[in-house]
Design an enzyme around this catalytic site. Structure first.
Site, PDB file in Angstrom:
ATOM      1  N   HIS A   1      -4.891  -5.340  -3.910  1.00 28.09           N
ATOM      2  CA  HIS A   1      -3.765  -4.692  -3.233  1.00 28.09           C
ATOM      3  C   HIS A   1      -3.630  -3.270  -3.783  1.00 28.09           C
ATOM      4  O   HIS A   1      -3.723  -3.067  -4.987  1.00 28.09           O
ATOM      5  CB  HIS A   1      -2.491  -5.512  -3.526  1.00 28.09           C
ATOM      6  CG  HIS A   1      -1.231  -4.849  -3.119  1.00 28.09           C
ATOM      7  ND1 HIS A   1      -0.203  -4.585  -4.006  1.00 28.09           N
ATOM      8  CD2 HIS A   1      -0.816  -4.382  -1.916  1.00 28.09           C
ATOM      9  CE1 HIS A   1       0.784  -3.995  -3.352  1.00 28.09           C
ATOM     10  NE2 HIS A   1       0.451  -3.858  -2.093  1.00 28.09           N
TER      11      HIS A   1
ATOM     12  N   HIS B   1      -0.067   6.119  -3.674  1.00 27.96           N
ATOM     13  CA  HIS B   1       0.910   5.018  -3.781  1.00 27.96           C
ATOM     14  C   HIS B   1       2.050   5.554  -4.639  1.00 27.96           C
ATOM     15  O   HIS B   1       2.064   5.372  -5.847  1.00 27.96           O
ATOM     16  CB  HIS B   1       0.280   3.770  -4.415  1.00 27.96           C
ATOM     17  CG  HIS B   1       1.185   2.574  -4.322  1.00 27.96           C
ATOM     18  ND1 HIS B   1       1.344   1.665  -5.334  1.00 27.96           N
ATOM     19  CD2 HIS B   1       1.993   2.152  -3.315  1.00 27.96           C
ATOM     20  CE1 HIS B   1       2.208   0.729  -4.961  1.00 27.96           C
ATOM     21  NE2 HIS B   1       2.611   1.007  -3.732  1.00 27.96           N
TER      22      HIS B   1
END
Length: 303
Positions: A20, A95
Protein backbone atom coordinates in the site's frame (compact mmCIF):
# COMPACT_ATOMS: atom_id res chain seq x y z
CA UNK A 1 9.34 -17.32 -7.77
CA UNK A 2 6.78 -18.87 -10.12
CA UNK A 3 7.31 -22.48 -11.10
CA UNK A 4 6.00 -23.73 -14.46
CA UNK A 5 3.21 -25.62 -12.62
CA UNK A 6 1.46 -22.25 -12.19
CA UNK A 7 1.94 -21.13 -15.78
CA UNK A 8 -1.51 -22.05 -17.16
CA UNK A 9 -3.51 -20.62 -14.23
CA UNK A 10 -5.15 -17.25 -14.96
CA UNK A 11 -3.35 -14.38 -13.20
CA UNK A 12 -6.74 -13.22 -11.89
CA UNK A 13 -6.91 -16.55 -9.99
CA UNK A 14 -3.35 -16.57 -8.65
CA UNK A 15 -2.53 -14.76 -5.42
CA UNK A 16 -0.03 -11.89 -5.52
CA UNK A 17 1.32 -9.76 -2.70
CA UNK A 18 1.11 -5.99 -2.96
CA UNK A 19 2.18 -2.99 -0.91
CA UNK A 20 0.00 0.00 0.00
CA UNK A 21 1.45 3.41 -0.97
CA UNK A 22 4.35 1.38 -2.29
CA UNK A 23 6.77 4.28 -2.84
CA UNK A 24 6.39 5.94 0.57
CA UNK A 25 9.56 4.45 2.07
CA UNK A 26 11.14 7.85 1.44
CA UNK A 27 9.40 11.20 1.62
CA UNK A 28 11.04 14.59 1.55
CA UNK A 29 10.51 16.64 4.71
CA UNK A 30 12.09 19.63 2.99
CA UNK A 31 9.63 19.67 0.08
CA UNK A 32 6.34 21.57 0.24
CA UNK A 33 3.33 19.60 1.44
CA UNK A 34 1.68 17.85 -1.47
CA UNK A 35 -1.48 18.94 -3.31
CA UNK A 36 -3.16 15.80 -1.94
CA UNK A 37 -3.46 17.52 1.47
CA UNK A 38 -6.10 19.88 2.86
CA UNK A 39 -5.37 23.63 3.02
CA UNK A 40 -5.31 23.58 6.85
CA UNK A 41 -2.53 20.96 6.83
CA UNK A 42 -0.55 22.96 4.26
CA UNK A 43 -0.71 25.97 6.61
CA UNK A 44 0.28 23.93 9.65
CA UNK A 45 3.16 22.35 7.78
CA UNK A 46 5.02 25.64 7.74
CA UNK A 47 6.14 24.56 11.22
CA UNK A 48 9.02 22.12 10.72
CA UNK A 49 7.94 19.82 13.57
CA UNK A 50 4.61 19.28 11.79
CA UNK A 51 6.42 17.92 8.75
CA UNK A 52 8.38 15.51 10.94
CA UNK A 53 5.08 14.26 12.38
CA UNK A 54 3.54 14.07 8.89
CA UNK A 55 6.41 11.87 7.83
CA UNK A 56 5.58 9.39 10.62
CA UNK A 57 2.07 9.09 9.18
CA UNK A 58 2.95 9.36 5.48
CA UNK A 59 5.48 6.53 5.43
CA UNK A 60 3.65 3.21 5.01
CA UNK A 61 6.61 1.09 3.85
CA UNK A 62 10.20 0.68 5.02
CA UNK A 63 11.54 -1.14 1.98
CA UNK A 64 12.71 0.39 -1.32
CA UNK A 65 11.20 -0.85 -4.61
CA UNK A 66 14.16 -3.19 -5.09
CA UNK A 67 13.81 -4.62 -1.57
CA UNK A 68 10.04 -4.99 -1.99
CA UNK A 69 10.53 -6.85 -5.29
CA UNK A 70 13.15 -9.10 -3.72
CA UNK A 71 10.72 -9.74 -0.85
CA UNK A 72 8.00 -10.96 -3.22
CA UNK A 73 5.90 -7.81 -3.78
CA UNK A 74 4.37 -7.86 -7.27
CA UNK A 75 1.59 -5.24 -7.07
CA UNK A 76 2.44 -1.58 -6.49
CA UNK A 77 -0.10 1.04 -5.41
CA UNK A 78 1.06 4.36 -6.90
CA UNK A 79 0.00 7.97 -6.26
CA UNK A 80 1.71 10.65 -8.30
CA UNK A 81 1.84 14.42 -8.61
CA UNK A 82 3.57 17.29 -10.34
CA UNK A 83 5.29 19.83 -8.08
CA UNK A 84 3.23 23.01 -8.39
CA UNK A 85 5.48 25.92 -9.29
CA UNK A 86 8.25 23.72 -10.70
CA UNK A 87 9.26 24.32 -14.31
CA UNK A 88 8.78 21.31 -16.60
CA UNK A 89 6.49 18.28 -16.33
CA UNK A 90 8.46 16.13 -13.85
CA UNK A 91 6.22 13.73 -11.87
CA UNK A 92 6.87 12.50 -8.32
CA UNK A 93 5.38 9.89 -6.05
CA UNK A 94 3.34 11.47 -3.28
CA UNK A 95 1.70 10.66 0.04
CA UNK A 96 1.29 13.84 2.07
CA UNK A 97 4.90 14.71 1.26
CA UNK A 98 6.73 14.29 -2.04
CA UNK A 99 8.70 11.11 -2.69
CA UNK A 100 11.23 10.23 -5.39
CA UNK A 101 10.80 11.00 -9.11
CA UNK A 102 8.57 8.42 -10.78
CA UNK A 103 11.25 7.93 -13.46
CA UNK A 104 13.80 6.80 -10.84
CA UNK A 105 11.32 4.30 -9.41
CA UNK A 106 10.45 2.88 -12.84
CA UNK A 107 14.14 2.42 -13.69
CA UNK A 108 14.72 0.58 -10.41
CA UNK A 109 11.78 -1.75 -11.14
CA UNK A 110 12.98 -2.34 -14.71
CA UNK A 111 16.46 -3.31 -13.50
CA UNK A 112 14.87 -6.04 -11.37
CA UNK A 113 12.77 -7.27 -14.32
CA UNK A 114 15.86 -7.43 -16.56
CA UNK A 115 17.45 -9.76 -14.01
CA UNK A 116 14.26 -11.85 -13.53
CA UNK A 117 12.66 -12.31 -16.97
CA UNK A 118 9.87 -14.59 -15.68
CA UNK A 119 8.53 -12.19 -13.05
CA UNK A 120 5.29 -10.32 -13.71
CA UNK A 121 4.30 -7.10 -11.91
CA UNK A 122 1.23 -4.87 -11.68
CA UNK A 123 1.67 -1.08 -11.47
CA UNK A 124 -1.54 0.65 -10.41
CA UNK A 125 -1.48 4.42 -11.02
CA UNK A 126 -4.66 5.26 -9.13
CA UNK A 127 -4.30 8.81 -7.76
CA UNK A 128 -3.10 11.85 -9.71
CA UNK A 129 -2.61 15.32 -8.22
CA UNK A 130 -1.89 18.70 -9.85
CA UNK A 131 -1.68 17.03 -13.26
CA UNK A 132 -3.00 18.33 -16.58
CA UNK A 133 -3.05 16.27 -19.77
CA UNK A 134 0.47 17.48 -20.62
CA UNK A 135 1.73 15.95 -17.34
CA UNK A 136 -0.05 12.69 -18.16
CA UNK A 137 1.54 12.56 -21.63
CA UNK A 138 4.93 13.11 -20.01
CA UNK A 139 4.33 10.32 -17.45
CA UNK A 140 2.94 7.85 -20.00
CA UNK A 141 5.97 8.50 -22.20
CA UNK A 142 8.21 7.77 -19.18
CA UNK A 143 6.38 4.49 -18.53
CA UNK A 144 6.86 3.46 -22.16
CA UNK A 145 10.53 4.49 -22.14
CA UNK A 146 11.19 2.50 -18.96
CA UNK A 147 9.58 -0.80 -19.98
CA UNK A 148 9.14 -0.82 -23.77
CA UNK A 149 8.21 -4.28 -25.05
CA UNK A 150 7.80 -5.61 -21.48
CA UNK A 151 4.42 -3.81 -21.36
CA UNK A 152 1.41 -6.08 -21.78
CA UNK A 153 -1.27 -4.62 -24.05
CA UNK A 154 -4.84 -4.60 -22.84
CA UNK A 155 -6.34 -8.05 -23.25
CA UNK A 156 -9.33 -9.89 -21.90
CA UNK A 157 -8.31 -10.52 -18.26
CA UNK A 158 -9.17 -14.21 -18.74
CA UNK A 159 -6.35 -14.64 -21.28
CA UNK A 160 -3.61 -13.40 -19.01
CA UNK A 161 -1.65 -16.34 -17.60
CA UNK A 162 2.05 -16.53 -16.78
CA UNK A 163 2.44 -18.74 -19.86
CA UNK A 164 0.85 -16.00 -22.02
CA UNK A 165 3.16 -13.36 -20.49
CA UNK A 166 6.29 -15.51 -20.86
CA UNK A 167 5.51 -16.36 -24.48
CA UNK A 168 5.14 -12.70 -25.42
CA UNK A 169 8.04 -11.64 -23.16
CA UNK A 170 5.70 -9.28 -21.29
CA UNK A 171 6.32 -8.52 -17.62
CA UNK A 172 4.35 -5.38 -16.74
CA UNK A 173 0.63 -4.59 -16.55
CA UNK A 174 -0.07 -0.87 -16.08
CA UNK A 175 -3.43 0.24 -14.67
CA UNK A 176 -4.15 3.90 -15.30
CA UNK A 177 -7.12 5.58 -13.61
CA UNK A 178 -7.48 8.51 -15.99
CA UNK A 179 -9.40 8.75 -19.31
CA UNK A 180 -6.23 9.05 -21.41
CA UNK A 181 -5.68 5.31 -20.94
CA UNK A 182 -7.95 4.87 -23.99
CA UNK A 183 -5.26 6.31 -26.27
CA UNK A 184 -2.56 3.75 -25.40
CA UNK A 185 -2.78 0.00 -25.99
CA UNK A 186 -0.53 -0.71 -22.97
CA UNK A 187 -2.65 1.18 -20.40
CA UNK A 188 -5.30 -0.95 -18.72
CA UNK A 189 -8.39 0.86 -17.44
CA UNK A 190 -8.53 1.36 -13.67
CA UNK A 191 -11.83 -0.52 -13.46
CA UNK A 192 -9.96 -3.73 -14.32
CA UNK A 193 -8.20 -3.41 -10.93
CA UNK A 194 -10.91 -2.65 -8.32
CA UNK A 195 -9.45 -2.07 -4.84
CA UNK A 196 -12.32 -1.46 -2.39
CA UNK A 197 -11.18 0.47 0.69
CA UNK A 198 -12.56 -0.14 4.19
CA UNK A 199 -11.47 3.27 5.58
CA UNK A 200 -11.52 2.12 9.21
CA UNK A 201 -9.23 1.97 12.25
CA UNK A 202 -11.09 -1.11 13.56
CA UNK A 203 -9.51 -4.44 12.61
CA UNK A 204 -12.81 -6.37 13.04
CA UNK A 205 -14.61 -3.99 10.69
CA UNK A 206 -11.73 -4.30 8.23
CA UNK A 207 -11.88 -8.11 8.15
CA UNK A 208 -15.68 -8.05 7.75
CA UNK A 209 -15.27 -5.60 4.85
CA UNK A 210 -12.65 -7.81 3.18
CA UNK A 211 -15.00 -10.81 3.46
CA UNK A 212 -17.97 -8.90 2.02
CA UNK A 213 -16.07 -7.40 -0.91
CA UNK A 214 -14.61 -10.80 -1.81
CA UNK A 215 -18.11 -12.25 -1.95
CA UNK A 216 -19.09 -9.40 -4.27
CA UNK A 217 -16.03 -9.82 -6.47
CA UNK A 218 -17.06 -9.82 -10.10
CA UNK A 219 -16.84 -13.38 -11.31
CA UNK A 220 -15.04 -12.60 -14.54
CA UNK A 221 -13.27 -9.80 -16.22
CA UNK A 222 -11.21 -8.07 -13.53
CA UNK A 223 -8.35 -8.53 -11.13
CA UNK A 224 -9.14 -7.75 -7.48
CA UNK A 225 -7.25 -6.05 -4.63
CA UNK A 226 -7.99 -6.85 -0.99
CA UNK A 227 -6.61 -3.83 0.92
CA UNK A 228 -5.66 -5.29 4.31
CA UNK A 229 -4.92 -1.84 5.73
CA UNK A 230 -6.20 0.28 8.60
CA UNK A 231 -6.65 4.00 7.96
CA UNK A 232 -5.97 6.55 10.72
CA UNK A 233 -8.63 9.15 11.48
CA UNK A 234 -7.65 12.73 12.35
CA UNK A 235 -8.28 11.95 16.04
CA UNK A 236 -6.08 8.81 15.79
CA UNK A 237 -3.24 11.00 14.56
CA UNK A 238 -3.95 13.67 17.20
CA UNK A 239 -3.87 11.12 20.03
CA UNK A 240 -0.72 9.36 18.87
CA UNK A 241 1.11 12.17 17.10
CA UNK A 242 4.65 11.11 17.89
CA UNK A 243 4.18 7.36 17.62
CA UNK A 244 3.20 7.38 13.97
CA UNK A 245 1.25 4.90 11.84
CA UNK A 246 3.46 1.86 12.34
CA UNK A 247 3.48 1.96 16.14
CA UNK A 248 -0.17 2.98 16.53
CA UNK A 249 -2.18 0.88 14.07
CA UNK A 250 0.02 -1.53 12.17
CA UNK A 251 2.11 -3.41 14.77
CA UNK A 252 -0.85 -4.15 17.01
CA UNK A 253 -3.21 -5.44 14.32
CA UNK A 254 -0.96 -7.23 11.83
CA UNK A 255 -1.20 -10.65 13.56
CA UNK A 256 -5.02 -10.65 13.19
CA UNK A 257 -4.79 -9.53 9.58
CA UNK A 258 -2.23 -12.26 8.87
CA UNK A 259 -4.53 -14.88 10.43
CA UNK A 260 -7.30 -13.76 8.07
CA UNK A 261 -4.91 -14.06 5.11
CA UNK A 262 -3.92 -17.61 6.16
CA UNK A 263 -7.57 -18.65 6.02
CA UNK A 264 -8.04 -17.45 2.41
CA UNK A 265 -7.96 -19.30 -0.89
CA UNK A 266 -6.96 -18.00 -4.29
CA UNK A 267 -9.20 -18.81 -7.26
CA UNK A 268 -12.13 -17.39 -9.24
CA UNK A 269 -13.99 -16.00 -6.22
CA UNK A 270 -10.98 -15.95 -3.92
CA UNK A 271 -8.22 -13.53 -3.07
CA UNK A 272 -6.12 -12.25 -5.98
CA UNK A 273 -3.92 -9.40 -4.71
CA UNK A 274 -3.48 -8.56 -1.02
CA UNK A 275 -1.92 -5.24 -0.02
CA UNK A 276 -0.60 -4.23 3.37
CA UNK A 277 1.42 -1.54 5.14
CA UNK A 278 4.99 -2.36 6.26
CA UNK A 279 4.92 -5.69 4.41
CA UNK A 280 8.14 -6.89 6.04
CA UNK A 281 6.88 -6.79 9.66
CA UNK A 282 5.37 -10.28 9.56
CA UNK A 283 5.87 -13.14 7.15
CA UNK A 284 3.30 -11.85 4.69
CA UNK A 285 5.20 -12.85 1.56
CA UNK A 286 5.79 -16.49 2.51
CA UNK A 287 2.15 -16.83 3.66
CA UNK A 288 0.72 -15.39 0.44
CA UNK A 289 3.01 -17.36 -1.85
CA UNK A 290 2.27 -20.62 0.00
CA UNK A 291 -1.49 -20.14 -0.48
CA UNK A 292 -1.00 -20.56 -4.25
CA UNK A 293 -0.13 -24.20 -3.60
CA UNK A 294 -3.83 -24.72 -2.79
CA UNK A 295 -4.55 -24.14 -6.49
CA UNK A 296 -2.22 -27.00 -7.42
CA UNK A 297 -3.87 -29.31 -4.87
CA UNK A 298 -7.27 -28.45 -6.35
CA UNK A 299 -5.90 -29.18 -9.80
CA UNK A 300 -4.64 -32.60 -8.72
CA UNK A 301 -7.90 -33.55 -7.03
CA UNK A 302 -9.81 -32.53 -10.18
CA UNK A 303 -7.72 -34.84 -12.37
Amino acid sequence: FWGSQFSKIKCSCLLFLGSHDSFSYWVDEKSPVGPDQATAIKRLARISLVKKIMKKWSVTQNLTFKEQLEGGIRYFDLRVSSKPGEIGQEIYFIHGLFGIKVWDGLKEINTFLEQHPKEVIFLDFNHFYAMEDSHHFFLINRIHSAFGSKLCSVECVEYVTLHYMWEKKHQVLIFYHYPLYREYPFLWPGNKMPAPWANTTNVHKLLQFLETTLEERSRYGTFHVSQAILTPRVKTIARHLIRGLKNTLVHRNLPMILNWVKAQKPGVMGVNIITSDFVELVDFAATVIALNDLLLEEDESAN
